[in-house]
Design a protein around this motif. Structure first.
Motif, mmCIF file in Angstrom:
data_model
loop_
_atom_site.group_PDB
_atom_site.id
_atom_site.type_symbol
_atom_site.label_atom_id
_atom_site.label_comp_id
_atom_site.label_asym_id
_atom_site.label_seq_id
_atom_site.Cartn_x
_atom_site.Cartn_y
_atom_site.Cartn_z
ATOM 1 N N HIS A 1 0.815 -1.210 0.000
ATOM 2 C CA HIS A 1 0.000 0.000 0.000
ATOM 3 C C HIS A 1 0.853 1.266 0.000
ATOM 4 O O HIS A 1 0.436 2.303 -0.501
ATOM 5 C CB HIS A 1 -1.011 -0.007 1.149
ATOM 6 N N ARG B 1 0.943 4.292 -2.873
ATOM 7 C CA ARG B 1 0.880 5.735 -2.622
ATOM 8 C C ARG B 1 2.012 6.469 -3.291
ATOM 9 O O ARG B 1 1.923 7.662 -3.566
ATOM 10 C CB ARG B 1 0.937 5.996 -1.113
ATOM 11 N N ARG C 1 -5.227 -0.255 9.351
ATOM 12 C CA ARG C 1 -5.561 0.991 10.029
ATOM 13 C C ARG C 1 -7.077 1.216 10.046
ATOM 14 O O ARG C 1 -7.661 1.563 11.067
ATOM 15 C CB ARG C 1 -4.854 2.139 9.316
ATOM 16 N N TYR C 2 -7.716 1.000 8.887
ATOM 17 C CA TYR C 2 -9.153 1.235 8.797
ATOM 18 C C TYR C 2 -9.938 0.218 9.631
ATOM 19 O O TYR C 2 -10.909 0.551 10.299
ATOM 20 C CB TYR C 2 -9.605 1.191 7.334
ATOM 21 N N VAL D 1 -9.698 1.199 13.233
ATOM 22 C CA VAL D 1 -10.596 2.320 13.554
ATOM 23 C C VAL D 1 -12.030 1.819 13.698
ATOM 24 O O VAL D 1 -12.729 2.149 14.670
ATOM 25 C CB VAL D 1 -10.508 3.412 12.459
ATOM 26 N N ARG E 1 -8.839 8.501 -2.547
ATOM 27 C CA ARG E 1 -7.567 8.473 -1.841
ATOM 28 C C ARG E 1 -6.706 9.660 -2.269
ATOM 29 O O ARG E 1 -5.926 10.181 -1.483
ATOM 30 C CB ARG E 1 -6.835 7.162 -2.093
ATOM 31 N N TYR F 1 -4.415 1.781 0.209
ATOM 32 C CA TYR F 1 -4.992 1.863 1.553
ATOM 33 C C TYR F 1 -4.320 0.841 2.467
ATOM 34 O O TYR F 1 -3.966 -0.247 2.023
ATOM 35 C CB TYR F 1 -6.490 1.562 1.519
ATOM 36 N N SER F 2 -4.175 1.207 3.722
ATOM 37 C CA SER F 2 -3.675 0.256 4.706
ATOM 38 C C SER F 2 -4.876 -0.357 5.414
ATOM 39 O O SER F 2 -5.466 0.267 6.294
ATOM 40 C CB SER F 2 -2.779 0.974 5.713
#
Lengths: 263, 296, 341
Positions: A75, A79, C224-225, C228, A107, C220-221
């Motif tokens: 990921h 990015r 992390r989501y 949360v 994103r 996206y990681s």
């Protein structure tokens, strides 16, 4: 020649005794339209996975824009600007066409970390533009499950572009597309700005030679030759290396996805 | 050190006894999931069925006849229950793994409730068979003979299961299908028959463990959940589908449950979680889990 | 299970007058339900009002679980741990410090969030059945703590003597006032979860549920989501637990136990995972069977619930919301055929 955007140095991936990718060294300059070709099992898709980071390398380094990304997770590499379409459709199947692209676009453009609903005007505008570009604007509200195979491939491309990549990896984007759809794909990729570097794996050589300005031939995990399309077509070394499997397998291989191996 | 060992000998032995039971339970749970992708949350309820069976046959006085009869009936009931479960989960085979797990969860709620209707809500105790009911002297301490026997049974069973899985052709099938779920059908074997057999044997181990555990734990509502969770922790620590993992995991959790509670009563639950956390941070697939789960 | 959420989400952001109209129309049932709920104490007997309050408490708990199960695709069997932590924390604060309602709700939320944050970092790393087993283990460990730490929790007798909740210093002694307080917190909690599910983060969570590897390749990681989401769900479960404590004024270890978590999961499955409103209906069924019907069944409500559970898995793979989803799918198909000549 500008500095290479993507630089592979001695990259290898072993599965036990099998060397799927073996000591590949390759520079892809910024703005390149570069194709990877080779028979089934040449290691093309594995090489893509090593670049994106979805599979760790056994040896070697991967450098993106001068930064060594070999140790970075997938990921984080994404990015830094790597985006891809996968050989087998990999979409969010319970969601609509628009939501699929929005997930990628927000994103970059949206407030992805927001815990309350947002209009995300910038991201949605980008989604509209991309859906028009790939020819799916009339399907925006359809769930992915309702799309045809060719439409899913188009959606894949839109999702990949929504990441605003510096490096776009297309793994057989035209597989299963109708001639009209793949012609549209070629137009779309041609129209991309030079700031987007494209590396494509494709079996449809019409698409390859319509797009690529440079070609690397992989064989049994090793680089056989890198050159212009003309050089590759004319190369005795390439022809000879393929005699064992028949030279048709290089230039007329149009096997469908079902016949594809690890790639 | 020796002094410490001496004063905690009973707890350590208890840990081995619990470990023996947990191994019998966990190995069934682990192989059923490893081979068939069915997370059987009714495993604890089946244990409880065995425990109540033991009480039914032994409450009028513990005899060897009664004990062996309880074991035999429990084995039969377990096999049958496994067959029923395998028929019940069959329509869900193509649905997500969660659905099958939820089905077995529902079954376990029903079974536990039926048991409490039949046997009431009081904790029932079960005597050990004659000859094992007394305490014997072991390393200078007096210790219940039955628990020593239980440790022995656990060890014997561990050896038997290990030999079957590692050295026989049936075991080869088990190992192959744990490594690759498609293997069973690829080898031309009827997947449904294998499923009935695997779930039957797994469930049988659970009910038999219930009978074996009855003289130690008795039978009471809620015991099914406690046992199920301990067995799950063992499976997670040991790794899915691994006999060796189930054995090591059972030994570790047996000691955490017994020695941990004796030495540090206030934090024993944290130790349990801490052990789990530690193992999973270091080895996310468990100590002896498959390197790579199918489909990932 | 997704059709409804998907539809509204897709058209949600596109500008246009028709959309605003549609949103208003969709809000009508919610407003009607809210008015009916608020009027309930005038119409219903005190016992029925109390049962309705219990339904709301359990519904908030179930909806918080739905954020994990339905939206994020994380089936948790140990969610009752955070409900229990919230209930005990609120109960202890009410006895020892203050029984001011807002304070109780906030500390319960905080306690639930902290407990979820402490355990979630491990659970969220795993996926599929491993997640199921880990959450089960965490839940059981919290349950055991509630019985072993008896100096704090009252052990297996439970925590009793919780004073009546106060609002602005006034003790709410009448069932109707307590109900209104519960209703207000329920509405806020439900709204919070609804907003999260419709937010960009909610979209990411659904993406993770559908295709986690693809989310990673989009940059996206997932960890992390998911973390949360786990903490938010824990906080709201804590709130529900706090409401339970101030409504029932007795907290026993079974509140944090396996059965409580399993019944919440039943409510989610029964109502339809991912829809948020479906689990509210599911919770109503569960509480009615357990508390209202239970006494007439000689306390064997769980038997009925177990049977309902088994049937629901077979017959309602998408829950009540799935039933509504069928009509939505039919409409969509009609619209699609109209579009393509």
């Amino acid at each position: 020649m500008t500095a290479p955007l993507l630089s592979l140095s001695g990259v290898s991936r072993h599965f036990g005794a099998l060397k799927a990718v073996d000591d590949v060294t390759l520079d892809v300059p910024t703005g390149a339209r570069h194709a990877l070709i080779g028979p089934n099992g040449a290691g093309k898709s594995t090489l893509f996975k090593l670049v994106t980071g979805s599979m760790p390398v056994s040896a070697g380094t991967v450098t993106l824009g001068g930064t060594d990304v070999t140790g970075l997770p997938e990921h984080v590499r994404a990015r830094l600007g790597i985006s891809q379409t996968l050989q087998h459709s990999s979409l969010f199947t319970t969601q609509t066409v628009e939501q699929n692209v929005l997930l990628a676009a927000q994103r970059r453009h949206g407030s992805r970390a927001s815990l309350v609903p947002r209009r995300q005007a910038a991201a949605r505008e980008r989604v509209d533009g991309l859906l028009a570009d790939v020819g799916l604007d009339h399907r925006r509200g359809s769930p992915v499950a309702d799309l045809s195979h060719g439409e899913r491939r188009q959606l894949e491309v839109a999702v990949a572009l929504a990441c605003e990549p510096r490096l776009l990896l297309l793994d057989e984007p035209a597989a299963g597309m109708s001639p009209a759809e793949s012609a549209r794909l070629v137009e779309l990729v041609r129209a991309l700005p030079e700031t987007v570097t494209v590396v494509i794996v494709e079996h449809d050589l019409d698409v390859v030679f319509a797009l690529a300005r440079s070609v690397t031939v992989l064989h049994l995990g090793r680089v056989l030759l890198t050159g212009t399309p003309e050089q590759v077509r004319a190369s005795d070394a390439v022809q000879e290396a393929y005699l064992g499997t028949g030279r048709e397998s290089l230039f007329t291989d149009t096997a469908g996805p079902a016949a594809l191996g690890v790639g | 050190m020796i002094e410490w060992f001496d004063s905690n000998l009973v707890s350590i032995l208890n840990g081995f006894a619990i470990g023996s039971l947990l191994f019998i339970l966990a190995v069934g749970l682990s192989i059923v999931f490893g081979m068939m992708d069915v997370l059987n949350l009714a495993h604890g309820a089946l244990f409880l069925v065995g425990a109540y069976l033991a009480w039914s046959l032994l409450s009028d006085g513990a005899t060897w006849g009664g004990f062996l009869a309880a074991l035999g009936i429990a084995a039969l009931v377990g096999l049958l229950a496994g067959g029923v479960l395998s028929v019940m989960t069959e329509p869900l085979a193509r649905r997500p793994i969660l659905d099958q797990a939820l089905l077995t969860l529902g079954v376990s709620l029903v079974v536990a409730e039926v048991l409490s209707i039949v046997y009431g809500n009081d904790a029932l105790s079960v005597g050990a068979p004659p000859g094992l009911a007394e305490s014997v002297s072991f390393l200078g301490r007096s210790y219940p003979a039955y628990r020593l026997a239980l440790i022995g049974v656990g060890l014997v069973l561990a050896v038997v299961v290990y030999v079957v899985v590692e050295r026989t052709s049936v075991g080869a099938l088990v190992r192959a299908s744990v490594a690759d779920r498609e293997m069973v059908s690829a080898m031309g074997i009827d997947n449904r028959k294998v499923k009935v057999a695997v779930l039957g044997i797994g469930s049988m181990l659970a009910t038999v463990a219930g009978v074996l555990g009855a003289p130690v734990y008795g039978a009471r509502p809620g015991l099914d959940d406690t046992i199920l969770i301990l067995a799950l922790v063992v499976v997670v620590i040991g790794g899915l589908g691994s006999v060796k993992g189930a054995f090591i995991g059972a030994l570790v959790i047996g000691q955490v449950e017994s020695l941990g509670r004796a030495v540090l009563p206030d934090v024993a639950s944290f130790i349990l979680f801490g052990t789990l956390a530690l193992v999973l941070v270091l080895r996310p697939r468990g100590l002896f889990g498959p390197r790579k789960l199918a489909g990932t | 299970m997704e059709s409804i959420v998907a539809d509204t989400g897709a058209t949600g952001g596109r500008p246009g007058g028709g959309r605003r109209h549609a949103t208003l129309l969709r809000a009508v049932p919610a407003v009607v339900v809210l008015v009916l709920l608020a009027a309930a104490p005038f119409v219903l007997a005190p016992f029925a009002t109390t049962v309705l309050g219990r339904i709301l408490v359990f519904a908030l708990f179930a909806v918080s679980l739905d954020l994990l199960v339905g939206v994020t695709g994380l089936p948790s069997l140990g969610h009752a741990a955070y409900f229990g932590v919230g209930a005990y924390t609120a109960g202890i604060v009410a006895i020892d410090v203050t029984s001011e309602g807002v304070v109780l709700v906030l500390v319960a939320a905080l306690a639930g969030a902290v407990a979820a944050a402490a355990t979630g970092w491990l659970a969220v790393r795993s996926s599929g059945v491993f997640f199921l087993m880990l959450t089960l283990a965490v839940g059981e460990i919290v349950f055991q703590l509630t019985t072993t730490l008896d100096s704090v929790t009252g052990g297996s007798n439970g925590l009793y003597g919780i004073p009546a909740v106060r609002v602005g210093g006034t003790a709410l002694t009448l069932a109707g006032y307590v109900y209104w307080f519960v209703l207000a917190v329920f509405v806020l909690g439900f709204a919070a979860l609804w907003l999260v599910s419709r937010s960009p983060v909610g979209g990411v969570l659904r993406g993770i549920r559908d295709n986690e590897p693809r989310m990673r390749s989009l940059g996206y990681s997932p960890f992390r989501y998911k973390y949360v989401a786990f903490v938010i769900a824990g906080a709201l479960a804590g709130v529900a637990g706090g409401l339970f404590a101030l409504q029932v004024r007795l907290v026993t270890p079974s509140e944090a136990g396996f059965t409580t978590g399993a019944l919440a999961l039943l409510a989610v499955i029964l109502g339809g995972a991912g829809s948020l409103w479906g689990p509210v209906l599911g919770a109503a069924v569960v509480v009615l069977v357990r508390d209202a019907l239970g006494p007439t069944l000689e306390g064997h409500g769980p038997l009925v619930l177990g049977i309902v559970f088994v049937l629901a898995v077979y017959l309602l793979p998408r829950g009540f919301a799935g039933l509504a989803g069928i009509s939505a799918a039919v409409q969509r198909r009609r619209a699609a055929t109209r579009r393509t000549p």
